[in-house]
Design a protein around this motif. Structure first.
Motif, PDB file in Angstrom:
ATOM      1  N   TYR A  18      -0.955   4.776   8.060  1.00  0.00           N
ATOM      2  CA  TYR A  18      -0.283   5.480   6.961  1.00  0.00           C
ATOM      3  C   TYR A  18      -1.174   5.379   5.724  1.00  0.00           C
ATOM      4  N   GLY A  19      -0.911   6.242   4.713  1.00  0.00           N
ATOM      5  CA  GLY A  19      -1.504   6.035   3.394  1.00  0.00           C
ATOM      6  C   GLY A  19      -2.866   6.656   3.193  1.00  0.00           C
ATOM      7  N   CYS A  20      -3.701   5.959   2.440  1.00  0.00           N
ATOM      8  CA  CYS A  20      -4.935   6.561   1.916  1.00  0.00           C
ATOM      9  C   CYS A  20      -6.108   6.436   2.890  1.00  0.00           C
ATOM     10  N   GLN A  21      -7.240   7.015   2.483  1.00  0.00           N
ATOM     11  CA  GLN A  21      -8.429   6.981   3.334  1.00  0.00           C
ATOM     12  C   GLN A  21      -8.902   5.563   3.607  1.00  0.00           C
ATOM     13  N   MET A  22      -8.636   4.654   2.644  1.00  0.00           N
ATOM     14  CA  MET A  22      -9.097   3.294   2.886  1.00  0.00           C
ATOM     15  C   MET A  22      -8.363   2.672   4.070  1.00  0.00           C
ATOM     16  N   ASN A  23      -7.107   3.064   4.244  1.00  0.00           N
ATOM     17  CA  ASN A  23      -6.392   2.576   5.419  1.00  0.00           C
ATOM     18  C   ASN A  23      -6.995   3.146   6.705  1.00  0.00           C
ATOM     19  N   VAL A  24      -7.487   4.382   6.648  1.00  0.00           N
ATOM     20  CA  VAL A  24      -8.139   4.968   7.825  1.00  0.00           C
ATOM     21  C   VAL A  24      -9.382   4.144   8.163  1.00  0.00           C
ATOM     22  N   ASN A  54      -0.590   0.197  10.386  1.00  0.00           N
ATOM     23  CA  ASN A  54      -1.361  -0.054   9.151  1.00  0.00           C
ATOM     24  C   ASN A  54      -0.672   0.728   8.038  1.00  0.00           C
ATOM     25  N   THR A  55       0.006   0.018   7.161  1.00  0.00           N
ATOM     26  CA  THR A  55       1.033   0.616   6.302  1.00  0.00           C
ATOM     27  C   THR A  55       0.604   0.869   4.860  1.00  0.00           C
ATOM     28  N   CYS A  56       1.393   1.713   4.175  1.00  0.00           N
ATOM     29  CA  CYS A  56       1.154   2.078   2.773  1.00  0.00           C
ATOM     30  C   CYS A  56       2.413   1.811   1.965  1.00  0.00           C
ATOM     31  N   HIS A  57       2.237   1.345   0.741  1.00  0.00           N
ATOM     32  CA  HIS A  57       3.382   0.942  -0.077  1.00  0.00           C
ATOM     33  C   HIS A  57       3.476   1.753  -1.366  1.00  0.00           C
ATOM     34  N   ILE A  58       2.725   2.845  -1.451  1.00  0.00           N
ATOM     35  CA  ILE A  58       2.538   3.500  -2.747  1.00  0.00           C
ATOM     36  C   ILE A  58       3.822   4.088  -3.313  1.00  0.00           C
ATOM     37  N   ARG A  59       4.679   4.663  -2.448  1.00  0.00           N
ATOM     38  CA  ARG A  59       5.937   5.219  -2.949  1.00  0.00           C
ATOM     39  C   ARG A  59       7.128   4.594  -2.239  1.00  0.00           C
ATOM     40  N   GLY A  89      -1.805  -3.832   6.357  1.00  0.00           N
ATOM     41  CA  GLY A  89      -1.831  -2.916   5.222  1.00  0.00           C
ATOM     42  C   GLY A  89      -0.976  -3.371   4.050  1.00  0.00           C
ATOM     43  N   CYS A  90      -0.655  -2.411   3.183  1.00  0.00           N
ATOM     44  CA  CYS A  90      -0.076  -2.744   1.879  1.00  0.00           C
ATOM     45  C   CYS A  90       1.395  -3.152   1.943  1.00  0.00           C
ATOM     46  N   VAL A  91       2.175  -2.643   2.919  1.00  0.00           N
ATOM     47  CA  VAL A  91       3.551  -3.144   3.071  1.00  0.00           C
ATOM     48  C   VAL A  91       3.484  -4.595   3.559  1.00  0.00           C
ATOM     49  N   CYS A 172       2.046   1.706 -10.624  1.00  0.00           N
ATOM     50  CA  CYS A 172       1.274   1.590  -9.386  1.00  0.00           C
ATOM     51  C   CYS A 172       1.291   0.191  -8.765  1.00  0.00           C
ATOM     52  N   VAL A 173       1.429   0.137  -7.439  1.00  0.00           N
ATOM     53  CA  VAL A 173       1.440  -1.151  -6.729  1.00  0.00           C
ATOM     54  C   VAL A 173       0.051  -1.621  -6.295  1.00  0.00           C
ATOM     55  N   VAL A 174      -0.934  -0.731  -6.360  1.00  0.00           N
ATOM     56  CA  VAL A 174      -2.236  -1.055  -5.763  1.00  0.00           C
ATOM     57  C   VAL A 174      -2.861  -2.352  -6.298  1.00  0.00           C
ATOM     58  N   PRO A 175      -2.811  -2.616  -7.628  1.00  0.00           N
ATOM     59  CA  PRO A 175      -3.401  -3.878  -8.090  1.00  0.00           C
ATOM     60  C   PRO A 175      -2.746  -5.109  -7.456  1.00  0.00           C
ATOM     61  N   TYR A 176      -1.490  -4.955  -7.027  1.00  0.00           N
ATOM     62  CA  TYR A 176      -0.781  -6.088  -6.412  1.00  0.00           C
ATOM     63  C   TYR A 176      -1.061  -6.175  -4.915  1.00  0.00           C
ATOM     64  N   THR A 177      -1.169  -5.008  -4.253  1.00  0.00           N
ATOM     65  CA  THR A 177      -1.343  -5.064  -2.794  1.00  0.00           C
ATOM     66  C   THR A 177      -2.805  -5.217  -2.393  1.00  0.00           C
ATOM     67  N   ARG A 178      -3.708  -4.628  -3.157  1.00  0.00           N
ATOM     68  CA  ARG A 178      -5.131  -4.711  -2.800  1.00  0.00           C
ATOM     69  C   ARG A 178      -5.857  -5.772  -3.601  1.00  0.00           C
ATOM     70  N   GLY A 179      -5.225  -6.241  -4.681  1.00  0.00           N
ATOM     71  CA  GLY A 179      -5.829  -7.312  -5.467  1.00  0.00           C
ATOM     72  C   GLY A 179      -6.822  -6.807  -6.497  1.00  0.00           C
ATOM     73  N   GLY A 208     -13.147   3.688  -2.617  1.00  0.00           N
ATOM     74  CA  GLY A 208     -12.709   2.574  -3.444  1.00  0.00           C
ATOM     75  C   GLY A 208     -11.455   3.001  -4.160  1.00  0.00           C
ATOM     76  N   GLN A 209     -10.547   2.070  -4.457  1.00  0.00           N
ATOM     77  CA  GLN A 209      -9.370   2.439  -5.237  1.00  0.00           C
ATOM     78  C   GLN A 209      -9.802   2.888  -6.624  1.00  0.00           C
ATOM     79  N   ASN A 210     -10.954   2.377  -7.033  1.00  0.00           N
ATOM     80  CA  ASN A 210     -11.533   2.709  -8.327  1.00  0.00           C
ATOM     81  C   ASN A 210     -13.023   2.829  -8.121  1.00  0.00           C
TER      82      ASN A 210
HETATM   83 FE1  F3S Z   1      -3.744   2.955   0.073  1.00  0.00          FE
HETATM   84 FE2  F3S Z   1      -1.136   3.053   0.155  1.00  0.00          FE
HETATM   85 FE3  F3S Z   1      -2.304   0.746  -0.075  1.00  0.00          FE
HETATM   86  S1  F3S Z   1      -2.438   4.430  -0.934  1.00  0.00           S
HETATM   87  S2  F3S Z   1      -4.176   1.195  -1.176  1.00  0.00           S
HETATM   88  S3  F3S Z   1      -2.467   2.132   1.656  1.00  0.00           S
HETATM   89  S4  F3S Z   1      -0.430   1.332  -1.045  1.00  0.00           S
END
Ligand code: F3S
Ligand code: SAH
Ligand code: SF4
Length: 446
Positions: A18-24, A54-59, A89-91, A172-179, A208-210
């Motif tokens: 799930y989620g962004c390219q970094m999860n891929v 491999n999970t995403c927590h963005i929304r 992943g982020c969840v 945004c949760v990313v600073p908390y889930t990805r550090g 990169g997230q940034n």
């Molecule tokens: Fe990506 Fe979702 Fe985590 S967008 S950085 S997998 S919260």
């Protein structure tokens, strides 16, 4: 004689991403790490020996979605008690132990910074006790991931160069889930890019997230910027195309802007999220830029690369967004005319600063999102229509749905459908665009 695989038959691994390219990218690394432990990837959960989400927590509802997905695997686990179920992943990072508490059939929970320990964890599962690792370890996970033997790869690939975020946008949760922001040393990235090209990769997207805040140590001991890294990567003969995502407007430095003008290998496509066109909302979001400073960055990029395709991210219905604020977002879009964009309704994330602020009505969010998406779709359509009749270079990637058809990648984002011989896969060919669909182009070889 050396054996590439353990003696027993490979075990079957089903991964859902799930989620962004970094999860891929992360999923590829986990598959590769588990490959060395005797697992082979399969594309259905039905007879798998291990299922990894491999999970995403963005929304919002991301975690709920994962729990209901896990529930669907209950019959499989009942039928095959030694089936291993993992959540990554982020969840995993955000929920940790809670996942095992709510779904005791989960064998392991592993965060994005510790998945190099996955093979060890898998070996330790099976006694009915769920394992949880959500550490931010000192060691570099990339150094501890076993490399798969040199296998052939598709022509385009992702490569993580930077991870985490120090920006703390209020939604945004990313600073908390990805550090915190961490950049990989430049030489490791260069080595990985060379390795990818040896496997047939020609088009690399640096992740990169940034990503444009990249500041990794160079082989000369200096801190390298993203532009410096890209200039070095451009020297790899077999690497033909370079992209990067996702950037923050405040980190578009002079050299990176200049690189868009003078590096042919840097593709004319830039994803630069703005989120809102209202300075009041941008301030409340803690974005640390204004609409005007964002537009100025775009002007500078367009000055060196007039044909650049711009892409963005938008949030509508952020706390205290008025109709007037929303109108400013529409105005900004009218000005920029994005070639492509992603837009979302604001979604409260517990623990982030905006979560406790007065919320905009759901109906209002829905209505604003529809208006914004209609405008963005119109601009995307105009961009694609504008390509019809033009000759463009396309990297042919894979078979298409129709007989004799290949799907390629333009220099921008969209896939291009071309009638071409399968032997041309992996080559760049010139095609004339004949038609534009909502999200793709059709073309003929010239
Ligand atoms: Fe990506 Fe979702 Fe985590 S967008 S950085 S997998 S919260
Ligand atoms: N810089 C990041 C952004 C990650 S989130 C990256 O590497 O992609 C991707 C997009 O999701 C953000 O740009 C934002 O538009 C959207 N988003 C993030 N948090 C959100 C929230 N709480 N509600 C709605 N959309 C959100
Ligand atoms: Fe999230 Fe903002 Fe960091 Fe992007 S820059 S990851 S939106 S906190």
């Amino acid at each position: 004689m050396l054996k590439a695989r353990p003696m027993s038959d490979p075990k079957k691994l089903f991964v859902k991403t799930y989620g962004c390219q970094m999860n891929v990218y992360d999923s590829e690394r986990m598959v590769s790490a588990l490959g060395a432990a005797g697992y082979e990837q399969v594309d259905t959960a039905d007879d798998a020996d291990m299922i990894l989400l491999n999970t995403c927590h963005i929304r919002e509802k991301a975690a709920e979605k994962i729990y209901s997905e896990l529930g669907r695997y209950r019959p499989l686990k009942n039928a095959k008690p030694d089936l291993k179920i993992g959540v990554a992943g982020c969840v995993a990072q955000a929920e940790g132990e809670e996942i095992i508490r709510r779904q005791p059939m989960v064998d392991l929970v592993v965060g994005p910074q510790s998945y190099h320990r996955l093979p060890d964890m898998v070996a330790k599962t099976g006694n009915g006790v769920g394992l949880v690792d959500t550490d931010f370890p000192e060691e570099d996970k990339f150094d501890h991931l076993p490399q798969a033997p040199k296998s052939k790869r598709a022509p385009s690939a992702f490569l993580t160069v930077q991870e985490g975020c120090d920006k703390f946008c209020a939604f945004c949760v990313v600073p908390y889930t990805r550090g915190a922001e961490v950049s990989r040393p430049a030489q490791k990235i260069i080595d990985e890019a060379i390795d990818l090209t040896e496997r047939g990769v020609r088009d690399i997207t640096l992740l990169g997230q940034n990503v444009n805040a990249y500041h990794g140590q160079g082989p000369d001991g200096d801190d390298w910027t993203l532009a410096r890294l890209i200039r070095e990567l451009a020297k790899i003969d077999d690497l033909w195309r370079i992209r990067f995502t996702t950037s923050h407007p405040n980190d578009m430095d002079d050299d990176l802007i200049a690189a868009h003008g003078d590096l042919d290998k840097l593709m004319p496509y830039l994803h630069l999220p703005v989120q809102s066109g209202s300075d009041k909302i941008l301030k409340a979001m803690n974005r640390k830029h204004t609409a005007a400073s964002y537009l100025k960055v775009l002007d500078r990029i367009r000055a060196v690369r007039p044909d650049i395709a711009l892409s963005g991210d938008f949030i509508v219905g952020f706390p205290e967004e008025t109709e007037e604020d929303f109108q400013a977002t529409l105005d900004l879009c009218e000005q920029v005319k994005y070639a492509q964009a992603y837009s979302f309704k604001y979604s409260t994330r517990p623990g982030t600063p905006a979560a406790d602020r007065p919320q905009v009505d759901e109906d209002v969010k829905t209505e604003r999102l529809a208006r914004l998406q209609a405008l963005l779709a119109k601009h995307q359509h105009e961009f694609l229509q504008n390509l019809v009749g033009k000759t463009i270079p396309v990297l042919l990637e894979r078979p298409g749905r129709l007989d004799g058809q290949l799907v390629g990648r333009s220099e921008y984002l969209w896939p291009v459908h071309v009638l071409a011989d399968a032997g041309l896969t992996g080559q760049i060919v010139n095609v004339r665009v004949q038609g534009a669909d909502t999200n793709s182009l059709s073309a003929v070889l010239v």
